[in-house]
Design a protein around this motif. Structure first.
Motif, PDB file in Angstrom:
ATOM      1  N   CYS A   1      14.413  78.139 113.938  1.00 12.74           N
ATOM      2  CA  CYS A   1      13.555  77.494 112.931  1.00 12.74           C
ATOM      3  C   CYS A   1      13.167  76.099 113.401  1.00 12.74           C
ATOM      4  CB  CYS A   1      14.281  77.375 111.586  1.00 12.74           C
ATOM      5  SG  CYS A   1      14.435  78.943 110.733  1.00 12.74           S
ATOM      6  N   GLU A   2      14.101  75.382 114.014  1.00 14.15           N
ATOM      7  CA  GLU A   2      13.797  74.028 114.505  1.00 14.15           C
ATOM      8  C   GLU A   2      12.671  74.090 115.527  1.00 14.15           C
ATOM      9  OE1 GLU A   2      17.891  72.770 115.700  1.00 14.15           O
ATOM     10  OE2 GLU A   2      17.516  71.099 114.305  1.00 14.15           O
TER      11      GLU A   2
ATOM     12  N   LEU B   1      11.062  71.316 113.331  1.00 14.36           N
ATOM     13  CA  LEU B   1      11.998  70.639 112.427  1.00 14.36           C
ATOM     14  C   LEU B   1      13.203  70.116 113.198  1.00 14.36           C
ATOM     15  CD1 LEU B   1      12.115  73.481 109.748  1.00 14.36           C
ATOM     16  CD2 LEU B   1      11.061  71.240 109.386  1.00 14.36           C
ATOM     17  N   LYS B   2      13.812  69.072 112.661  1.00 16.10           N
ATOM     18  CA  LYS B   2      15.152  68.689 113.124  1.00 16.10           C
ATOM     19  C   LYS B   2      16.055  68.878 111.932  1.00 16.10           C
ATOM     20  CE  LYS B   2      14.775  65.352 116.820  1.00 16.10           C
ATOM     21  NZ  LYS B   2      13.855  64.211 116.717  1.00 16.10           N
ATOM     22  N   ILE B   3      16.965  69.810 112.030  1.00 10.36           N
ATOM     23  CA  ILE B   3      17.803  70.130 110.873  1.00 10.36           C
ATOM     24  C   ILE B   3      19.151  69.424 111.018  1.00 10.36           C
ATOM     25  CG2 ILE B   3      18.890  72.004 109.570  1.00 10.36           C
ATOM     26  CD1 ILE B   3      16.511  73.765 110.313  1.00 10.36           C
ATOM     27  N   GLY B   4      19.482  68.628 110.005  1.00  5.96           N
ATOM     28  CA  GLY B   4      20.698  67.807 110.066  1.00  5.96           C
ATOM     29  C   GLY B   4      21.853  68.411 109.286  1.00  5.96           C
ATOM     30  N   ASP B   5      22.620  67.507 108.677  1.00  8.99           N
ATOM     31  CA  ASP B   5      23.846  67.943 107.997  1.00  8.99           C
ATOM     32  C   ASP B   5      23.562  68.749 106.736  1.00  8.99           C
ATOM     33  OD1 ASP B   5      25.368  66.704 109.859  1.00  8.99           O
ATOM     34  OD2 ASP B   5      25.495  64.808 108.725  1.00  8.99           O
ATOM     35  N   PRO B   6      24.376  69.769 106.508  1.00  6.53           N
ATOM     36  CA  PRO B   6      24.203  70.546 105.272  1.00  6.53           C
ATOM     37  C   PRO B   6      24.775  69.813 104.060  1.00  6.53           C
ATOM     38  CG  PRO B   6      26.035  71.424 106.543  1.00  6.53           C
ATOM     39  CD  PRO B   6      25.431  70.321 107.361  1.00  6.53           C
ATOM     40  N   TYR B   7      24.249  70.155 102.883  1.00  8.07           N
ATOM     41  CA  TYR B   7      24.829  69.697 101.617  1.00  8.07           C
ATOM     42  C   TYR B   7      26.042  70.576 101.320  1.00  8.07           C
ATOM     43  CZ  TYR B   7      20.542  67.043 100.867  1.00  8.07           C
ATOM     44  OH  TYR B   7      19.512  66.149 100.995  1.00  8.07           O
ATOM     45  N   LYS B   8      26.639  70.366 100.157  1.00  6.31           N
ATOM     46  CA  LYS B   8      27.732  71.248  99.755  1.00  6.31           C
ATOM     47  C   LYS B   8      27.097  72.625  99.475  1.00  6.31           C
ATOM     48  CE  LYS B   8      31.683  71.495  96.710  1.00  6.31           C
ATOM     49  NZ  LYS B   8      31.428  72.793  96.087  1.00  6.31           N
TER      50      LYS B   8
ATOM     51  N   ALA C   1      20.091  71.953 103.956  1.00  6.33           N
ATOM     52  CA  ALA C   1      20.411  70.805 104.803  1.00  6.33           C
ATOM     53  C   ALA C   1      19.259  69.807 104.839  1.00  6.33           C
ATOM     54  CB  ALA C   1      20.718  71.277 106.224  1.00  6.33           C
ATOM     55  N   GLN C   2      19.600  68.563 105.153  1.00  4.19           N
ATOM     56  CA  GLN C   2      18.579  67.543 105.361  1.00  4.19           C
ATOM     57  C   GLN C   2      17.851  67.870 106.642  1.00  4.19           C
ATOM     58  OE1 GLN C   2      19.830  63.571 104.830  1.00  4.19           O
ATOM     59  NE2 GLN C   2      21.669  64.138 103.690  1.00  4.19           N
ATOM     60  N   ALA C   3      16.579  67.479 106.673  1.00  2.00           N
ATOM     61  CA  ALA C   3      15.797  67.765 107.879  1.00  2.00           C
ATOM     62  C   ALA C   3      14.723  66.716 108.039  1.00  2.00           C
ATOM     63  CB  ALA C   3      15.169  69.147 107.758  1.00  2.00           C
ATOM     64  N   SER C   4      14.160  66.647 109.239  1.00  2.00           N
ATOM     65  CA  SER C   4      12.939  65.853 109.369  1.00  2.00           C
ATOM     66  C   SER C   4      11.880  66.750 109.985  1.00  2.00           C
ATOM     67  CB  SER C   4      13.175  64.590 110.192  1.00  2.00           C
ATOM     68  OG  SER C   4      13.604  64.938 111.475  1.00  2.00           O
ATOM     69  N   MET C   5      10.627  66.486 109.591  1.00  5.01           N
ATOM     70  CA  MET C   5       9.528  67.343 110.030  1.00  5.01           C
ATOM     71  C   MET C   5       8.866  66.728 111.263  1.00  5.01           C
ATOM     72  SD  MET C   5       7.936  68.607 106.418  1.00  5.01           S
ATOM     73  CE  MET C   5       7.451  67.007 105.828  1.00  5.01           C
ATOM     74  N   GLU C   6       7.929  67.488 111.828  1.00  3.09           N
ATOM     75  CA  GLU C   6       7.253  67.046 113.050  1.00  3.09           C
ATOM     76  C   GLU C   6       6.605  65.664 112.874  1.00  3.09           C
ATOM     77  OE1 GLU C   6       4.811  70.238 114.404  1.00  3.09           O
ATOM     78  OE2 GLU C   6       5.755  70.116 116.386  1.00  3.09           O
TER      79      GLU C   6
ATOM     80  N   GLY D   1       7.676  63.318 111.169  1.00  2.86           N
ATOM     81  CA  GLY D   1       8.703  62.300 110.957  1.00  2.86           C
ATOM     82  C   GLY D   1       9.181  62.196 109.519  1.00  2.86           C
ATOM     83  N   GLU D   2       8.467  62.876 108.588  1.00  3.56           N
ATOM     84  CA  GLU D   2       8.874  62.775 107.192  1.00  3.56           C
ATOM     85  C   GLU D   2      10.175  63.539 106.922  1.00  3.56           C
ATOM     86  OE1 GLU D   2       5.927  63.685 104.215  1.00  3.56           O
ATOM     87  OE2 GLU D   2       4.509  62.341 105.220  1.00  3.56           O
ATOM     88  N   GLU D   3      10.928  63.002 105.957  1.00  5.93           N
ATOM     89  CA  GLU D   3      12.168  63.673 105.557  1.00  5.93           C
ATOM     90  C   GLU D   3      11.877  64.928 104.743  1.00  5.93           C
ATOM     91  OE1 GLU D   3      14.068  60.507 103.242  1.00  5.93           O
ATOM     92  OE2 GLU D   3      15.761  60.769 104.613  1.00  5.93           O
ATOM     93  N   ALA D   4      12.737  65.889 104.838  1.00  2.72           N
ATOM     94  CA  ALA D   4      12.603  67.099 104.027  1.00  2.72           C
ATOM     95  C   ALA D   4      13.990  67.701 103.828  1.00  2.72           C
ATOM     96  CB  ALA D   4      11.693  68.103 104.730  1.00  2.72           C
ATOM     97  N   VAL D   5      14.014  68.780 103.075  1.00  2.00           N
ATOM     98  CA  VAL D   5      15.254  69.556 102.917  1.00  2.00           C
ATOM     99  C   VAL D   5      14.899  70.997 103.245  1.00  2.00           C
ATOM    100  CG1 VAL D   5      16.822  70.491 101.169  1.00  2.00           C
ATOM    101  CG2 VAL D   5      16.396  68.045 101.237  1.00  2.00           C
ATOM    102  N   VAL D   6      15.717  71.648 104.070  1.00  2.69           N
ATOM    103  CA  VAL D   6      15.460  73.071 104.312  1.00  2.69           C
ATOM    104  C   VAL D   6      16.468  73.901 103.521  1.00  2.69           C
ATOM    105  CG1 VAL D   6      14.459  72.801 106.617  1.00  2.69           C
ATOM    106  CG2 VAL D   6      16.926  73.121 106.390  1.00  2.69           C
ATOM    107  N   LYS D   7      15.975  75.012 103.007  1.00  4.36           N
ATOM    108  CA  LYS D   7      16.837  75.946 102.287  1.00  4.36           C
ATOM    109  C   LYS D   7      16.700  77.294 102.984  1.00  4.36           C
ATOM    110  CE  LYS D   7      18.021  77.499  97.677  1.00  4.36           C
ATOM    111  NZ  LYS D   7      18.047  77.103  96.267  1.00  4.36           N
ATOM    112  N   ILE D   8      17.792  77.781 103.520  1.00  3.10           N
ATOM    113  CA  ILE D   8      17.727  79.015 104.313  1.00  3.10           C
ATOM    114  C   ILE D   8      18.586  80.098 103.660  1.00  3.10           C
ATOM    115  CG2 ILE D   8      18.092  80.020 106.616  1.00  3.10           C
ATOM    116  CD1 ILE D   8      17.838  77.185 107.764  1.00  3.10           C
ATOM    117  N   GLY D   9      17.974  81.257 103.482  1.00  2.70           N
ATOM    118  CA  GLY D   9      18.699  82.390 102.912  1.00  2.70           C
ATOM    119  C   GLY D   9      18.364  83.650 103.692  1.00  2.70           C
ATOM    120  N   LEU D  10      18.739  84.798 103.156  1.00  2.09           N
ATOM    121  CA  LEU D  10      18.439  86.049 103.856  1.00  2.09           C
ATOM    122  C   LEU D  10      16.916  86.288 103.838  1.00  2.09           C
ATOM    123  CD1 LEU D  10      21.521  86.338 103.436  1.00  2.09           C
ATOM    124  CD2 LEU D  10      21.148  88.802 103.282  1.00  2.09           C
TER     125      LEU D  10
END
Ligand code: ADP
Ligand code: MG
Length: 293
Positions: free
Chosen positions: A33-34, A39-46, A53-58, A60-69
């Motif tokens: 996905c990165e 994307l640069k995917i950082g540390d996950p939340y609980k 997880a926190q992420a940054s986009m191409e 440079g803006e901050e985002a949050v990614v949510k990944i499931g099945l």
């Protein structure tokens, strides 16, 4: 990759073998996905039901990614609910979605404080009410969202004898009554509790909608039951919450209590189904609602 055993158990409890395979693949999937989406995917939340997880986009803006099945019905419903409810300023913005990769990219809410961190329960109910007013709307689109009546089958999916038949039976009758007498079905968030409302600047926004069709009185059940048994007098807190929701939203108290009871028994069944220990607390909650009826 260091995932808690609790998270792994939940994923396997909910998705079985496909969940196990998804967990094995997850580190490689994140890397793909990165690469694919810049994307640069950082540390996950609980973590509970998804990898978030926190992420940054191409750019440079901050985002949050949510990944499931990939293409899972719950993630699809969440994605469509985010798009619909996003029009009212009460819901987190969906930046992009790639459902075939199980990926949602969301705006990052800053500071992201959870409503559960607000000390006054009254203030929290009032904030939750204002979020509800902003996100609720009639739905006439063509996505086949689940209806509350579809959830009722969950009452019968569990092994009998663990939950007393009288509770299941009472919940079924009441569920049926409430559905048949419901006059104004809308698209609901479906799980709008204190940890699914986060602060953005001075505003509060909902995250994590399930997307379910039903009446407004159902929506307050998630908030009303959460952070309840950690209070000194749960019964009083529950009554006070219902008083406030009635006042703020003009909801029908009898129907809120009815839905609260049904939701508690249904949650007890879901807990058993997912192999989670929460069913006893839900039965206790059902008893509390029962005496209010
Ligand atoms: N847009 C967001 N901005 C900031 N934090 C977020 C955002 N979305 C999720 N989170 C954090 O990630 C956690 C898990 O996200 P959530 O959507 O509730 O996942 P789940 O479906 O697993 O419950 C939240 O409790 C919150 O702490
Ligand atoms: Mg959540």
């Amino acid at each position: 990759m260091n995932l808690s055993s609790e998270f792994k158990q939940t994923i396997i409890g909910v998705h079985g073998d496909s969940g196990e395979a998804w967990l094995r693949e997850l580190p490689y999937h994140i890397a793909r996905c990165e690469q694919t989406y810049g994307l640069k995917i950082g540390d996950p939340y609980k973590l509970t039901y998804h990898y978030v997880a926190q992420a940054s986009m191409e750019n440079g803006e901050e985002a949050v990614v949510k990944i499931g099945l990939p293409n899972h019905k719950d993630l699809i419903a969440e994605c469509i609910a985010l798009k619909i409810m996003g029009s009212g300023n009460g819901m987190v913005k969906l930046i992009d979605d790639h459902l075939n990769q199980g990926l949602l990219i969301l705006e990052k809410l800053n500071p992201g404080t959870m409503l559960s961190e607000v000390n006054s329960d009254e203030t929290a109910v009032s904030i939750a009410s204002s979020v509800m007013k902003k996100i609720w709307q009639p739905y006439a689109g063509d996505h086949d969202f689940p209806h509350l009546s579809d959830w009722m089958a969950g009452l019968r999916r569990v092994e009998q004898n663990i939950i007393a038949e009288k509770w299941i039976h009472k919940a079924e009758i009441l569920f049926d009554d409430l559905i048949n007498s419901s006059t104004n079905p809308i698209l609901l968030h479906g799980d709008l509790h204190q940890d699914n409302i986060l602060k953005k600047g001075k505003d509060w926004l909902a995250i994590d909608p399930k997307g379910v069709i039903g009446e407004a009185e159902y929506e307050v059940t998630s908030f009303s039951k959460n952070y309840l048994f950690d209070k000194k007098n749960p019964k009083d807190v529950l009554r006070k919450r219902l008083d406030l929701f009635e006042k703020e939203l003009g909801l029908d108290r009898t129907r809120m209590i009815g839905w609260g009871f049904c939701q508690a028994v249904l949650s007890a069944c879901w807990c058993l189904e997912d192999g989670a220990a929460c069913f006893e607390e839900n039965l206790h909650l059902a008893e509390m609602y029962d005496v209010m009826m």
